[in-house]
Enzyme design. Structure first.
Site: not given
Ligand code: BES
Ligand code: MN
Ligand code: ZN
Length: 513
Positions: A271, A345
């Site tokens: 990230k 997931r």
């Molecule tokens: N924990 C995050 C989701 C999240 C992101 C929650 C920002 C709250 C704020 C999750 O694990 C994640 O990183 N999801 C990705 C999925 C994507 C790679 C398909 C996302 O939402 O960007």
């Molecule tokens: Mn994630």
């Protein structure tokens, strides 16, 4: 904090013996039901333009002659419903909490209809919310206000119902507080091991069994998907199983599955740095499962409730899972991990398969799953996905009454296309569009044998900005739902002996890892 009800004596509100009296005023004119010095003070304030009978109005008076309570506050509310009560009490408590009041009385004046239990529940939750202070890693934080007792003033006929609401509210509030405390703790404190210890502690104090599976146990079971996320971290993963058995042994349980990523760096699909600290909240689903177990066990509800928490960190390292890697889930289905940041997931799918062994009446997973859900619904409503109409309806209704609302999202089979992989049974991500839905579609592939719902709480589990912190959601929704199911099942049944903490410590069996 203690909550109770009180029917005022002959002297009315003026005679109430408390440090502070908060009068929630309803309607468009000064209610005729308030007499004596409080009525005059209010009438004078309204006449003088110091208190308008409309939203957002708040007035504080000190040592009003003839009023026993030293601090007197008026707040206006639209009606006597839970939402209005929450708003009024939040404002009112903020007003008296900075002072030294330790006993607050709350009275409603001018209500056309009696208050209901949901409003009493909201009063308790709002009071706790307004007085919560996070101190675990900030000893310099101001100490919590010394509010010790809150008395809800009511009519005799309302008393039994409202007392029940207060009691329920107290166990739900304790669950919310636990969820907030857990989720607010930074990831160097709140590790998978810490979550397991919290679960064990809760099992001991509240009378239920807790079992903690370690990496070896999960390997033996075949949780290849869960372990692929955990493999990049030096923190050992934990798979936590909690069992509250408040109903008969042969009653099918409800199962809650909470995403327990104690920190989400994204892994190799790392990230960006900005706001990455907020990924300590990525165990908000797990925290809400702990909180709901606390609420349900605290209420000694006659229901069987299983809590499952797959807990690990998502870290990049020489051992971390890589984009393109294929892993085998507990269900036997293989997954091509195209993005290691879609890790939630990957840990949930194995927990959902694990849930099958309980032959559950229903399974709900709760996860801070997608940024896309925040884009879709913002921070007010959680995303609800379900293949079961009745279950979806129950959860939506529970969220509405608990003031912890959700919104139903679609699961049409057309969205499933996005998960096609040339190298495995499925990919773990689709394109950006509809990201919250494809994430749910991924989970759906593991729920063919279940009555299942999924709550995406990415937008509701915490607040960003100046008031950054965990909200404790969706504990109110979940606790409401489970308690309603218990009440439903308990109708016409003779009361079983609920397990008390004493029995509990004997029943608590912990597998040390
Ligand atoms: N924990 C995050 C989701 C999240 C992101 C929650 C920002 C709250 C704020 C999750 O694990 C994640 O990183 N999801 C990705 C999925 C994507 C790679 C398909 C996302 O939402 O960007
Ligand atoms: Mn994630
Ligand atoms: Zn995540």
């Amino acid at each position: 904090m203690d909550f109770n009800t009180l029917v005022p004596g002959k002297a009315g509100l003026a005679g109430i013996d408390a440090d502070a009296l908060l009068v929630v005023v309803l309607g468009a004119k000064v209610p005729s039901s308030i007499e004596g010095p409080i009525g005059s003070a209010l009438a004078e304030a309204v006449a003088g333009g110091d208190f308008a009978l409309k939203a957002g109005q708040l007035l504080y008076a000190h040592r009003v002659a003839g009023v026993k309570a030293r601090r007197l506050a008026f707040v206006w509310a639209a009606d006597v419903g839970a939402k209005a009560m929450r708003r009024a009490v939040t404002a009112g408590v903020a007003l008296v909490k900075s002072g030294g009041a330790s006993h607050l009385a709350v009275a409603v004046a001018g209500a056309p209809s009696p208050m209901d239990a949901a409003a009493a529940e909201a009063l308790v939750l709002a009071t706790h919310d307004a007085t919560y202070v996070y101190r675990a890693t900030k000893p310099s934080a101001p100490s919590a206000p010394k509010l010790e007792r809150v008395t809800l003033v009511c009519a005799a006929a309302e008393q039994p119902d409202l007392a029940g609401g207060l009691l329920r509210g107290e166990s739900i509030a304790a669950g919310v507080a636990l969820a907030r405390e857990c989720a607010n703790r930074p990831a160097n404190h709140c590790t998978p091991t810490y979550l397991a210890e919290q679960a064990e502690k809760l099992g001991k104090s509240h009378g239920f069994k807790v079992e903690v599976l370690d990496r070896k146990d999960c390997e033996r079971l075949g949780m290849g998907s869960f372990l692929s996320v955990a493999q990049g971290s030096d923190q050992p993963p934990k798979f936590i199983v909690m069992r509250w058995m408040g109903a008969g042994k042969d009653v099918a349980p409800l199962v809650l599955v909470g995403k327990g990523i104690t920190f989400d760096t994204g892994g190799i699909s790392i990230k960006p740095a900005a706001e990455m600290d907020e990924m300590k909240f990525d165990m908000g689903g797990a925290a809400s499962v702990l909180g709901t177990l606390r609420a349900v066990a605290g209420a000694k509800a006659r229901v069987n409730l299983i809590g499952l928490i797959p807990a690990c960190e998502n870290m990049p390292s020489g051992r971390a899972v890589k984009p393109g890697d294929v892993v085998k889930s507990l269900s036997g289905q293989t997954i091509e991990i195209l993005n290691t940041d879609a890790e939630g997931r990957l840990i949930l799918c194995d927990a959902l398969t694990y849930a099958e062994r309980f032959k559950p009446a229903a399974v709900v997973d709760i996860a801070t799953l997608t940024g896309a859900c925040v884009i879709a619904l913002g921070h007010h409503r959680s995303g609800l996905f379900s293949t079961d109409e009745a279950l979806a309806g129950e959860l939506l209704a529970a969220g509405d009454t608990a003031l912890d609302p959700a919104w139903r999202m679609p699961l049409d089979e057309e969205y499933d296309e996005a998960l096609k992989s040339n190298f495995a049974d499925m990919a773990n991500v689709g394109p950006r569009a509809g990201g919250a839905i494809t994430a749910a579609m991924f989970l759906k592939r593991f729920t063919a044998k279940l009555r299942w719902a999924h709550l995406d709480i990415a937008g509701t589990a915490w607040r960003s900005g100046a008031n950054k912190g965990a909200t404790g959601r969706p504990v109110p929704l979940l606790a409401r739902w489970v308690l309603a199911r218990a009440a439903e099942a308990g109708r016409g049944e003779k009361p079983p002996k609920p397990a008390g903490p004493r029995q509990a410590s004997r029943a608590t069996r912990t597998k040390k890892s």
